[in-house]
Design a protein around this motif. Structure first.
Motif, mmCIF file in Angstrom:
data_model
loop_
_atom_site.group_PDB
_atom_site.id
_atom_site.type_symbol
_atom_site.label_atom_id
_atom_site.label_comp_id
_atom_site.label_asym_id
_atom_site.label_seq_id
_atom_site.Cartn_x
_atom_site.Cartn_y
_atom_site.Cartn_z
ATOM 1 N N ARG A 102 0.838 -1.198 0.000
ATOM 2 C CA ARG A 102 0.000 0.000 0.000
ATOM 3 C C ARG A 102 0.879 1.257 0.000
ATOM 4 O O ARG A 102 0.571 2.242 -0.676
ATOM 5 N N VAL A 103 1.980 1.216 0.717
ATOM 6 C CA VAL A 103 2.908 2.351 0.742
ATOM 7 C C VAL A 103 3.475 2.580 -0.657
ATOM 8 O O VAL A 103 3.600 3.728 -1.115
ATOM 9 N N GLU A 104 3.811 1.493 -1.359
ATOM 10 C CA GLU A 104 4.317 1.622 -2.735
ATOM 11 C C GLU A 104 3.273 2.283 -3.637
ATOM 12 O O GLU A 104 3.611 3.128 -4.469
ATOM 13 N N ARG A 105 2.001 1.893 -3.481
ATOM 14 C CA ARG A 105 0.930 2.505 -4.279
ATOM 15 C C ARG A 105 0.830 4.004 -3.981
ATOM 16 O O ARG A 105 0.689 4.826 -4.891
ATOM 17 N N VAL A 106 0.918 4.374 -2.701
ATOM 18 C CA VAL A 106 0.838 5.784 -2.311
ATOM 19 C C VAL A 106 2.003 6.564 -2.914
ATOM 20 O O VAL A 106 1.835 7.690 -3.418
ATOM 21 N N LYS A 107 3.188 5.950 -2.892
ATOM 22 C CA LYS A 107 4.372 6.599 -3.482
ATOM 23 C C LYS A 107 4.149 6.888 -4.962
ATOM 24 O O LYS A 107 4.419 7.992 -5.443
ATOM 25 N N ARG A 108 3.648 5.878 -5.683
ATOM 26 C CA ARG A 108 3.427 6.064 -7.124
ATOM 27 C C ARG A 108 2.393 7.155 -7.386
ATOM 28 O O ARG A 108 2.553 7.997 -8.265
ATOM 29 N N ARG A 109 1.322 7.151 -6.593
ATOM 30 C CA ARG A 109 0.272 8.151 -6.768
ATOM 31 C C ARG A 109 0.821 9.559 -6.495
ATOM 32 O O ARG A 109 0.543 10.502 -7.240
ATOM 33 N N GLU A 110 1.620 9.702 -5.425
ATOM 34 C CA GLU A 110 2.201 11.006 -5.102
ATOM 35 C C GLU A 110 3.164 11.462 -6.191
ATOM 36 O O GLU A 110 3.224 12.642 -6.522
ATOM 37 N N LYS A 111 3.901 10.510 -6.741
ATOM 38 C CA LYS A 111 4.823 10.858 -7.828
ATOM 39 C C LYS A 111 4.057 11.374 -9.032
ATOM 40 O O LYS A 111 4.468 12.347 -9.677
ATOM 41 N N ARG A 112 2.916 10.708 -9.357
ATOM 42 C CA ARG A 112 2.102 11.178 -10.482
ATOM 43 C C ARG A 112 1.569 12.581 -10.216
ATOM 44 O O ARG A 112 1.570 13.431 -11.101
ATOM 45 N N LYS A 114 2.924 14.881 -8.333
ATOM 46 C CA LYS A 114 4.028 15.825 -8.464
ATOM 47 C C LYS A 114 4.303 16.152 -9.916
ATOM 48 O O LYS A 114 4.548 17.296 -10.279
ATOM 49 N N MET A 115 4.235 15.130 -10.776
ATOM 50 C CA MET A 115 4.487 15.358 -12.202
ATOM 51 C C MET A 115 3.419 16.257 -12.797
ATOM 52 O O MET A 115 3.704 17.099 -13.639
ATOM 53 N N LEU A 116 2.158 16.069 -12.372
ATOM 54 C CA LEU A 116 1.077 16.897 -12.893
ATOM 55 C C LEU A 116 1.208 18.348 -12.433
ATOM 56 O O LEU A 116 0.908 19.268 -13.176
ATOM 57 N N LYS A 117 1.682 18.561 -11.209
ATOM 58 C CA LYS A 117 1.847 19.919 -10.694
ATOM 59 C C LYS A 117 2.969 20.649 -11.389
ATOM 60 O O LYS A 117 2.885 21.845 -11.635
ATOM 61 N N SER A 118 4.038 19.973 -11.714
ATOM 62 C CA SER A 118 5.204 20.642 -12.298
ATOM 63 C C SER A 118 5.020 21.056 -13.720
ATOM 64 O O SER A 118 4.205 20.800 -14.435
#
Length: 118
Positions: A102-112, A114-118
């Motif tokens: 679940r932590v890995e899923r959260v990491k991937r979602r947060e990374k996505r 971040k990419m959308l914000k930048s």
């Protein structure tokens, strides 16, 4: 008469005395004409000096800018390191509470995100 003028104007000859001073103060030095422009430099020389000074200032500014850029680079590197460390600590705290997948899923979602914000 011509012999006297030749000896007086010959190089190394003693100049003729100026005579008695009008005011009678022979012990004072004889004054010369006041020429305030005598120690001025030519326009070309002043422009050359200005160019040289401008070149020195430009070089100083360039060196200061390089130094400041290096300092900013170090500061930015420290900031990114601290942010990465905070993120690692946060994920470690999450792993203690939640399942690893679940932590890995959260990491991937947060990374996505971040990419959308930048």
């Amino acid at each position: 008469m011509s012999a006297d003028t030749k000896t007086a104007s010959a190089p190394g000859a003693v100049p003729l005395a100026a005579g008695m001073r009008v005011n009678g103060k022979q012990w004072h030095q004889t004054k010369t004409a006041f020429r305030p422009r005598s120690n001025q430099t030519s326009f070309e020389k002043r422009t050359e000096e200005r160019k040289a000074l401008a070149a020195v200032k430009a070089k100083e500014k360039e060196m200061k800018d390089e130094k400041e850029a290096a300092r900013q680079e170090r500061v930015e590197k420290i900031r990114t390191k601290r942010a990465a460390k905070e993120e690692r600590v946060r994920y470690q705290a999450m792993e203690e509470k939640m399942h690893k997948k679940r932590v890995e899923r959260v990491k991937r979602r947060e990374k996505r995100n971040k990419m959308l914000k930048s």
